[in-house]
Each structure stands twice: as C-alpha cells, then as structure tokens.
Design a protein around this motif. Structure first.
Motif: not given
Length: 396
Positions: A269-281
């Motif tokens: 992320s912009q805040n330098e956090d590793p992300l674990g979210d999932a999305w469908l488009f």
C-alpha cells in the motif's frame, strides 16, 4: 514433466515468475534473503531449477533444466505460449536486463533468443507486465534505464529523482515480441494512455481482445486506477468504476478467471503495508467486489489460474519489504481460491488418500494412471505441512 519425481517443496522467494500450462504451475527465479544477525544479504534462487506444482495431485516437483540457463533474476515476467515458457527482462546481479529466454517444458531446455542490436530490443527493465495475445508476447511499463538507445517510438520515461544520482525511472511503453520471427516491434498507442509505472499488474481478459491494467507505482505514489487496452487497435481507455475501488497498491497479483471476471490479490500500500485483501472485478458491470478471506498478506507474489479452476497465489513477501530492519518473511506456501468447489474426481482423490490405511492395499485394481496420481498426491501430503501447502477458500 511427465516423469514422477520426489516431492520437493520450493524455496521461499519473492519477485519470481509463474505460469500455468494445463494442470501444471511452473515457478522459476526470484530471490530470498540470507539473514545473519543484523546483516541481510539478498540472493537469487538457483536459476537452473524449476519447481512444478500439479493441481490435481497438489504435489510439488523440483526439476533441473539445461541449455542456455538464464542468470538468477528477480522482477522478470513469464508468459506461456504453447509448450514454451518465455522469461523476459528483470534484474540480475549485473543490473537490469532486456534479454529473453525460452524454456521448452517437455525437454526442460532453455534457449537464449539472441538479439544483438540495442535498437531492436526494449530497454532493460524489471517490475513490468507481460501477457500473450494471438501467440504474440506483449510487455508494458516497468522500472529501468532510459528508452532512448533502445526500441522506442511511443511512450514516456519518468526519471526517479528521489534517488540521488539515479539514471533509472518508470516508463509506459508497449512492445510486442513475435516468437515466430524472434523479433520485437514498437507500437504507437492511442487513447488515454496510463502514466509511467512499475510493479503494476495487467491481465489479458479470457476469450477477448482486451487487457486490463490496475495500479502500480508512479514516482512516490501507489495507484488505484484501472485501464482497458484494446489489443487490436492498441487503444487505451481509463475506466470509471461503479462503487468501491481497492486501495492504491503495487506488487499485487491479477488474473482472469472467467470471460468476465478478474481476480486481484494482495500488494503493497501507499503506507507501505503488505496487503492480504482479495477482490473480483466484473468487466460487464464495471464493479469491484471485495471478498471475505483470511488476511494473509502477500506482495511481489504470483497469481495463476489453473486448468482445474484453482486460483493459485504463490510465494511473495508477507512483511514490509522496504524496511531496512524488518525480516522480509519470504513465503513458500500456496493460497488457493476457487469460484466453485473441487470437481467430483478431485474430491474422490482426496477421499482415497485420506482413507489410505484401509484403501491403499486395493489401489492395484485401479488404472495405472490413476495409481500414479494417487501416489503423487500421497507424496505431496507426506512431505509438506498444511502451512506449506497453503489454505483453500471457495469464493461465494
């Protein structure tokens, strides 16, 4: 890849490549870290080795390759065309590269496709995007040297001014490689062209002439914009999404899972956090939908869609990769997502292995191919922990 080998878990890594060919996910390259007290040394994963994950047996194999073996590389891209895996560009111990290698997945032999003139090759780069359309290989963007001395007719270069003395930066160039002629061609794009960026993700939508680009880093910003590229006219369109949008990110994974649905996982992320979210488009409704999944952060991982309907998230880093004193926690497990449950055949394999104590003595009655699959599945379960094999989530 038809010969049964001993089940061997791949080493942990980030910045690697992975492609799915049939029931096989092929993993190559990347890097991990050697930690000695306060000293952290980056090292490339052994380049003469590939690791192959078979989706129907959930079984890893380690295979040695021969031929023109590429150097250890991170931030490259790989594309499967037929029975070949092409590995393009990336970062090596000698810096950025613009070389291209082809691996025949049957003979496990590498071929270095030699193009001598700089003006006939894209600029050296890493953290770009690559995909296949009509048996040709496309690349877009990335971080590397100025495009001036290389194949260049269209696209911008944005210098990284935040790093003192830097001669590298971001670009938004689109180039095409034709495996038949073993040559690169430059392009002239139209429409609303995305800004120069790296560590973005771009996926060719299944059974269409469209590719979708999401996010990436431009200068000091990690983006959440979404673009569509018409691959026949090379026209870009910025998409105005209906509703909620995933937060800006780089180093994420993106893949096509049906004709109309794309899958996004993780990133930085912009805040330098590793992300674990999932999305469908949904490309028809032009909407994102966040999925309820266990938060298992990943960045600079790979995401592949397999023949059996598995979405395979492999490797990557699960902590702040840019923090100088943080252990990067490179991963070696697989996270598996599905839009529907396993097939009846795979469920039966699971049940037979689960009850092997009472059923194994009768396996000889089964067809030889089915016996081999059960043996491989049993080896895979016997040599890896559940954490290494990963977790499965059926998406509703």
């Amino acid at each position: 890849m038809t010969t049964a080998r001993e089940a061997v878990m791949p080493p942990a890594r980030s910045g690697h490549v992975a492609v799915c060919i049939g029931k096989f996910m092929i993993v190559w390259g990347g890097y991990n870290d050697k930690v000695d007290g306060m000293l952290v040394t980056e090292r490339y994963v052994q380049p003469d080795e590939i690791h192959v994950y078979r989706t129907d047996t959930e079984h890893w194999e380690s295979l040695k390759t021969t031929g023109d073996i590429p150097p250890g590389t991170s931030g490259a891209c790989a594309v499967a065309i037929g029975n070949s895996m092409y590995v393009i560009c990336g970062h090596t111990s000698g810096g950025h590269t613009n070389e291209i290698y082809r691996l025949d997945v049957h003979s496990l032999r590498w071929t270095h496709i030699v193009i001598t003139e700089n003006s006939a090759k894209p600029s050296p780069r890493d953290k770009f995007a690559a995909w296949e359309y009509k048996n040709r290989l496309y690349i877009f963007g990335g971080f590397g040297v100025n495009m001036g001395e290389y194949l260049w007719d269209d696209g911008e270069f944005h210098l990284d001014t935040a790093s003192w003395g830097s001669v590298r930066g971001w670009n938004n160039q689109l180039c095409i490689f034709d495996p038949k002629t073993e040559s690169w061609s430059k392009t002239v794009c139209r429409g609303t062209i995305p800004s120069p960026r790296a560590a973005h993700a771009l996926v060719h939508r299944t059974n269409s002439n469209q590719a979708y680009l999401f996010g990436g880093r431009h200068d000091q910003f990690r983006l959440s914009d979404l673009y569509r590229l018409d691959l026949d006219t090379l026209t870009w369109h910025r998409i105005d999404v209906n509703g909620e949008v995933p937060r800006g990110r780089s180093w994420h994974g993106f893949t096509s899972v049906t004709d109309d649905i794309l899958f996004l996982y993780g990133g930085y992320s912009q805040n330098e956090d590793p992300l674990g979210d999932a999305w469908l488009f949904d490309t028809v409704k032009v909407q994102w939908r966040q999925l309820e999944v266990e938060d298992k952060p990943r960045l600079w991982h790979t995401v592949c869609y397999g023949e059996d309907g598995d979405i395979l998230v492999f490797g990557g880093c699960s902590s702040n990769i840019l923090h100088p004193t943080t252990n990067p926690n490179h991963r070696r497990d697989i996270l598996v997502f599905r839009l529907s449950p396993k097939s009846l055949f795979r469920l039966c394999l699971d049940a037979v292995v689960l009850h092997k104590d009472s059923l194994e003595s009768q396996w000889y009655c089964l067809p030889t191919l089915l016996q081999e699959r059960l043996t491989l599945k049993l080896k895979g379960h016997g040599t890896s922990s559940m954490e290494q094999r990963g977790r499965t989530c059926v998406i509703s």
